[in-house]
Design an enzyme around this catalytic site. Structure first.
Site, mmCIF file in Angstrom:
data_model
loop_
_atom_site.group_PDB
_atom_site.id
_atom_site.type_symbol
_atom_site.label_atom_id
_atom_site.label_comp_id
_atom_site.label_asym_id
_atom_site.label_seq_id
_atom_site.Cartn_x
_atom_site.Cartn_y
_atom_site.Cartn_z
ATOM 1 N N THR A 77 -13.271 -0.702 -9.130
ATOM 2 C CA THR A 77 -14.375 -0.459 -10.063
ATOM 3 C C THR A 77 -13.976 0.675 -10.999
ATOM 4 O O THR A 77 -13.699 1.788 -10.550
ATOM 5 C CB THR A 77 -15.624 -0.072 -9.258
ATOM 6 O OG1 THR A 77 -15.853 -1.105 -8.303
ATOM 7 C CG2 THR A 77 -16.839 0.089 -10.161
ATOM 8 N N ASP A 126 0.869 -1.179 0.000
ATOM 9 C CA ASP A 126 0.000 0.000 0.000
ATOM 10 C C ASP A 126 0.907 1.231 0.000
ATOM 11 O O ASP A 126 1.963 1.234 0.649
ATOM 12 C CB ASP A 126 -0.909 -0.002 1.239
ATOM 13 C CG ASP A 126 -2.076 0.964 1.101
ATOM 14 O OD1 ASP A 126 -3.221 0.495 0.962
ATOM 15 O OD2 ASP A 126 -1.844 2.197 1.112
ATOM 16 N N LYS A 166 -20.990 6.302 -5.488
ATOM 17 C CA LYS A 166 -20.032 6.748 -6.506
ATOM 18 C C LYS A 166 -20.192 5.968 -7.808
ATOM 19 O O LYS A 166 -20.018 6.525 -8.892
ATOM 20 C CB LYS A 166 -18.600 6.692 -5.963
ATOM 21 C CG LYS A 166 -17.859 5.390 -6.145
ATOM 22 C CD LYS A 166 -16.411 5.520 -5.748
ATOM 23 C CE LYS A 166 -15.781 4.181 -5.444
ATOM 24 N NZ LYS A 166 -15.877 3.162 -6.478
ATOM 25 N N LEU A 185 -34.320 -5.790 -1.465
ATOM 26 C CA LEU A 185 -35.668 -5.217 -1.417
ATOM 27 C C LEU A 185 -36.015 -4.795 0.014
ATOM 28 O O LEU A 185 -37.161 -4.818 0.400
ATOM 29 C CB LEU A 185 -36.690 -6.220 -1.949
ATOM 30 C CG LEU A 185 -36.678 -6.464 -3.470
ATOM 31 C CD1 LEU A 185 -37.706 -7.518 -3.864
ATOM 32 C CD2 LEU A 185 -36.948 -5.167 -4.240
ATOM 33 N N LEU A 237 -17.678 -7.638 -3.532
ATOM 34 C CA LEU A 237 -17.649 -7.928 -2.098
ATOM 35 C C LEU A 237 -18.468 -6.900 -1.325
ATOM 36 O O LEU A 237 -18.192 -5.708 -1.415
ATOM 37 C CB LEU A 237 -16.205 -7.892 -1.584
ATOM 38 C CG LEU A 237 -15.176 -8.712 -2.357
ATOM 39 C CD1 LEU A 237 -13.794 -8.545 -1.729
ATOM 40 C CD2 LEU A 237 -15.575 -10.188 -2.379
ATOM 41 N N CYS A 252 -19.457 2.391 -2.507
ATOM 42 C CA CYS A 252 -19.636 1.943 -3.893
ATOM 43 C C CYS A 252 -20.890 2.489 -4.570
ATOM 44 O O CYS A 252 -20.788 3.174 -5.578
ATOM 45 C CB CYS A 252 -19.637 0.423 -3.942
ATOM 46 S SG CYS A 252 -17.986 -0.221 -3.621
ATOM 47 N N LYS A 294 -19.680 -4.717 -13.956
ATOM 48 C CA LYS A 294 -19.598 -4.251 -12.569
ATOM 49 C C LYS A 294 -20.498 -3.022 -12.343
ATOM 50 O O LYS A 294 -21.293 -2.976 -11.402
ATOM 51 C CB LYS A 294 -18.142 -3.932 -12.221
ATOM 52 C CG LYS A 294 -17.949 -3.247 -10.887
ATOM 53 C CD LYS A 294 -18.427 -4.115 -9.739
ATOM 54 C CE LYS A 294 -18.537 -3.327 -8.455
ATOM 55 N NZ LYS A 294 -17.353 -3.295 -7.666
HETATM 56 C C1 UDX Z 1 -11.473 0.494 -3.727
HETATM 57 C C2 UDX Z 1 -12.180 1.290 -4.832
HETATM 58 O O1 UDX Z 1 -12.540 2.600 -4.392
HETATM 59 C C3 UDX Z 1 -13.384 0.607 -5.363
HETATM 60 O O2 UDX Z 1 -13.878 1.287 -6.489
HETATM 61 C C4 UDX Z 1 -13.040 -0.759 -5.794
HETATM 62 O O3 UDX Z 1 -14.145 -1.452 -6.241
HETATM 63 C C5 UDX Z 1 -12.224 -1.500 -4.787
HETATM 64 O O4 UDX Z 1 -11.156 -0.743 -4.284
HETATM 65 P P1 UDX Z 1 -11.723 0.207 -1.116
HETATM 66 O O5 UDX Z 1 -10.898 -1.006 -0.948
HETATM 67 O O6 UDX Z 1 -12.924 0.389 -0.251
HETATM 68 O O7 UDX Z 1 -12.303 0.299 -2.631
HETATM 69 O O8 UDX Z 1 -10.778 1.504 -1.081
HETATM 70 P P2 UDX Z 1 -9.923 2.078 0.118
HETATM 71 O O9 UDX Z 1 -10.354 1.485 1.413
HETATM 72 O O10 UDX Z 1 -9.907 3.544 -0.092
HETATM 73 O O11 UDX Z 1 -8.464 1.499 -0.162
HETATM 74 C C6 UDX Z 1 -7.645 1.866 -1.220
HETATM 75 C C7 UDX Z 1 -6.184 1.681 -0.769
HETATM 76 O O12 UDX Z 1 -5.318 1.880 -1.891
HETATM 77 C C8 UDX Z 1 -5.737 2.690 0.310
HETATM 78 O O13 UDX Z 1 -5.225 2.002 1.424
HETATM 79 C C9 UDX Z 1 -4.639 3.500 -0.399
HETATM 80 O O14 UDX Z 1 -3.604 3.923 0.473
HETATM 81 C C10 UDX Z 1 -4.143 2.518 -1.438
HETATM 82 N N1 UDX Z 1 -3.422 3.124 -2.567
HETATM 83 C C11 UDX Z 1 -3.943 4.185 -3.234
HETATM 84 C C12 UDX Z 1 -2.211 2.575 -2.972
HETATM 85 O O15 UDX Z 1 -1.724 1.622 -2.378
HETATM 86 N N2 UDX Z 1 -1.569 3.117 -4.042
HETATM 87 C C13 UDX Z 1 -2.048 4.182 -4.731
HETATM 88 O O16 UDX Z 1 -1.408 4.625 -5.693
HETATM 89 C C14 UDX Z 1 -3.271 4.733 -4.301
HETATM 90 C C1 UDX Z 2 -21.703 -3.087 -2.742
HETATM 91 C C2 UDX Z 2 -22.049 -4.254 -3.689
HETATM 92 O O1 UDX Z 2 -23.199 -4.948 -3.177
HETATM 93 C C3 UDX Z 2 -20.861 -5.206 -3.822
HETATM 94 O O2 UDX Z 2 -21.153 -6.200 -4.798
HETATM 95 C C4 UDX Z 2 -19.595 -4.451 -4.217
HETATM 96 O O3 UDX Z 2 -19.646 -4.018 -5.563
HETATM 97 C C5 UDX Z 2 -19.343 -3.272 -3.303
HETATM 98 O O4 UDX Z 2 -20.527 -2.437 -3.215
HETATM 99 P P1 UDX Z 2 -21.528 -2.678 -0.131
HETATM 100 O O5 UDX Z 2 -21.535 -1.231 -0.501
HETATM 101 O O6 UDX Z 2 -20.463 -3.158 0.774
HETATM 102 O O7 UDX Z 2 -21.497 -3.608 -1.440
HETATM 103 O O8 UDX Z 2 -22.927 -3.029 0.593
HETATM 104 P P2 UDX Z 2 -24.390 -3.442 0.111
HETATM 105 O O9 UDX Z 2 -24.811 -4.585 0.937
HETATM 106 O O10 UDX Z 2 -24.482 -3.580 -1.347
HETATM 107 O O11 UDX Z 2 -25.255 -2.173 0.582
HETATM 108 C C6 UDX Z 2 -25.113 -0.886 -0.028
HETATM 109 C C7 UDX Z 2 -26.117 0.069 0.570
HETATM 110 O O12 UDX Z 2 -27.453 -0.312 0.215
HETATM 111 C C8 UDX Z 2 -26.101 0.132 2.102
HETATM 112 O O13 UDX Z 2 -26.285 1.461 2.522
HETATM 113 C C9 UDX Z 2 -27.269 -0.737 2.506
HETATM 114 O O14 UDX Z 2 -27.796 -0.409 3.767
HETATM 115 C C10 UDX Z 2 -28.257 -0.431 1.389
HETATM 116 N N1 UDX Z 2 -29.275 -1.489 1.192
HETATM 117 C C11 UDX Z 2 -28.884 -2.722 0.761
HETATM 118 C C12 UDX Z 2 -30.615 -1.212 1.418
HETATM 119 O O15 UDX Z 2 -30.979 -0.092 1.818
HETATM 120 N N2 UDX Z 2 -31.537 -2.203 1.182
HETATM 121 C C13 UDX Z 2 -31.193 -3.450 0.741
HETATM 122 O O16 UDX Z 2 -32.092 -4.290 0.546
HETATM 123 C C14 UDX Z 2 -29.824 -3.717 0.524
#
Ligand code: UDX
Ligand code: UDX
Length: 461
Positions: free
Chosen positions: A121, A30, A265, A252, A152, A262, A206
């Site tokens: 993504t 990282d 954005k 639902l 995930l 996710c 995706k």
């Molecule tokens: C990220 C993306 O935002 C999402 O779109 C994708 O689907 C999965 O990866 P997430 O793992 O939740 O999601 O992101 P975040 O928790 O912000 O972690 C990203 C990590 O990448 C950070 O720890 C950051 O320090 C690191 N990073 C960023 C690097 O190691 N190198 C870089 O050049 C930039």
């Molecule tokens: C999402 C995607 O589901 C996963 O496949 C990956 O692309 C990362 O983004 P995540 O954001 O971790 O996962 O959670 P998710 O369970 O999808 O919920 C997203 C939001 O929708 C939350 O705020 C949750 O509370 C809301 N939600 C989900 C509802 O309000 N109703 C539902 O029935 C399901």
């Protein structure tokens, strides 16, 4: 196989751990060296169920290691995964600068014949862009770029990895198809379906999947509002809809509007891509607007239906964007709490895991160690996250400790009759109201509110 993971965030860390669990040799890097230092000492920078034990296990067995050096992490790998952030820009488009920086880093150390797989993504065309960047950086290098999006859910990420609905692999050559199929062989052998397609197809799968899931949530939220106006109950309605196999029962559950790192954005990026490419995604554009308005509208309902006055105390239970995570990104609480404060209400907040993260975003909130402490002397309780601990809350104790006894359950967690039986006035989403006396709550609350100088609710949208 030798795998490198760039990015130790929610996705990178979970995926690296799971790759090690299924037998690969994984090195994780990282750019944030403090994060790597923490991980080397066994400390987790995030909360994810089962992750800590799994990570300890694979680190102890030597299958997973953390590295501060990009060269050390990447140089021996057959496949390098990029799991860095892809945040939204002001115009809703996607900021690919982290992906581009990671591609530059990787190109310096990649061994010939290796594959770079994008887990983050990204919009259609990103694999092609990464290929160009890497080719510019190291012209003679023979490599492939593939798309391998993650699906995930925070809170159940390990389970989602090990038992996926499908594994999507986007490849434009045989080498990457073969190496990535090999990476996932332990899962496909156990029956996980694999979708092998082109890189733009995988990139779009995706976005379209997340946009569709968000749409389901937006839909049921509006159906819940209709249920509330027609005397129907959204629970059985959602069940009845979901039993149709063409629709399916998941996603639902009505709530305060989707949040997280996710859906907000990804829907914005999907809509922005549609605008850029002349194929507007009108449904998603409307969904984005409605989802934001919903959070504000629910804050308005607390003010309007709770009979609250300036200085009234509202206990907000749940700051994480969903249960089983400490993540507060785009959570409903971050929008709702400031609206309540702006209306002159005092906000007291609790969350089992997300208070440290929430403190960075919320100001002038009183922080409570337990749900009961938050509710002590409160005029209203607002449940925003579906934590098991709130579902099992002792309603008798809650009723005794509160002052005005109004509960807004914006996750439909509680049993309306049980709540009413404890003398609480209860509002949930799209379910018939039940008052302590078994009558409609509407009259009761306005009677309650009638003697007070109430604060004005924001205009209805
Ligand atoms: C990220 C993306 O935002 C999402 O779109 C994708 O689907 C999965 O990866 P997430 O793992 O939740 O999601 O992101 P975040 O928790 O912000 O972690 C990203 C990590 O990448 C950070 O720890 C950051 O320090 C690191 N990073 C960023 C690097 O190691 N190198 C870089 O050049 C930039
Ligand atoms: C999402 C995607 O589901 C996963 O496949 C990956 O692309 C990362 O983004 P995540 O954001 O971790 O996962 O959670 P998710 O369970 O999808 O919920 C997203 C939001 O929708 C939350 O705020 C949750 O509370 C809301 N939600 C989900 C509802 O309000 N109703 C539902 O029935 C399901």
């Amino acid at each position: 196989m030798q795998i490198a993971m760039i990015g130790a965030g929610y996705v990178g860390l979970t995926t690296a751990t799971c790759f090690a669990e299924i037998g690969h040799e994984v090195a994780c890097h990282d750019a944030d060296s403090e994060r790597i230092r923490q991980l080397e000492t066994g400390e987790l920078p995030i909360y994810e169920p089962r992750l800590e034990e799994a990570m300890r296990r694979v680190v102890a067995s030597g299958k997973l290691r953390f590295s501060r050096s990009g060269a050390d992490c990447v140089s021996g790998a057959d496949v390098v995964f990029l799991a860095v952030g892809t945040p939204a820009m002001r115009d809703g488009g996607i900021d690919l600068s982290q992906v581009e920086a990671a591609a530059r880093l990787v190109s310096r150390w990649l061994k010939p014949g290796a594959v770079v797989a994008i887990k983050s993504t990204v919009v259609a065309g990103t694999c092609r862009r990464v290929r160009e960047i890497m080719a510019e950086e190291r012209q003679s290098l023979d490599f492939s770029v593939a798309a391998n999006p993650e699906f995930l859910r925070e809170g159940s990420a390990i389970e989602d990895f090990l038992c996926p609905d499908r594994i999507v692999i986007g490849c434009d050559d045989r080498r990457s198809a073969s190496l990535l199929s090999e990476v996932y062989r332990p899962l496909t052998e156990r029956g996980a379906p694999k979708v092998l397609s082109s890189t733009p197809n995988a990139e779009l799968i995706k976005y379209a999947a997340n946009a569709f899931l968000a749409l389901k949530i937006g839909f049921i939220n509006e159906v819940a509002d209709l249920c509330a106006q027609t005397g129907a109950d959204v629970g059985p309605v959602a069940e009845g809809i979901g039993l149709d196999r063409r629709i399916g029962p998941s996603f639902l559950r009505p709530g305060p509007g989707y949040g997280g790192s996710c859906f907000p954005k990804d829907t914005c990026a999907f809509a922005a891509t549609g605008r850029d490419r002349g194929a507007r995604q009108f449904l998603i554009e409307t969904l984005i607007e409605r989802n934001e308005k919903r959070k504000a509208a629910l804050a308005g309902r607390v003010i309007a239906q709770g009979g609250l006055r300036k200085g009234s105390v509202v206990a907000v239970l749940g700051l994480a964007f969903k249960a089983n995570t400490d993540d507060v990104r785009e959570s409903a609480a971050l929008t709702i709490a400031p609206i309540l404060q702006k209306a002159g209400l005092r906000v007291r907040a609790h969350d089992p895991k997300a208070m440290t993260n929430a403190r960075q975003w919320l100001r002038d909130v009183e922080w409570a160690d337990t749900a009961y402490e938050a509710a002590h002397g409160a005029d209203a309780v607002v449940v925003l996250t579906e934590w098991e601990e709130y579902k099992n809350i002792d309603l008798g104790r809650l009723a005794c400790t509160m002052s005005q006894r109004v509960v807004f359950d914006y996750r439909n967690l509680l049993d309306p009759r049980a709540v009413a039986a404890h003398g609480l006035i209860y509002f949930s989403l799209g379910r018939p109201p039940v008052s302590p006396a078994g009558k409609s709550t509407r009259g009761r609350v306005s009677a309650l509110a009638g003697t007070r100088r109430r604060v004005a609710a924001p205009a209805r949208d």
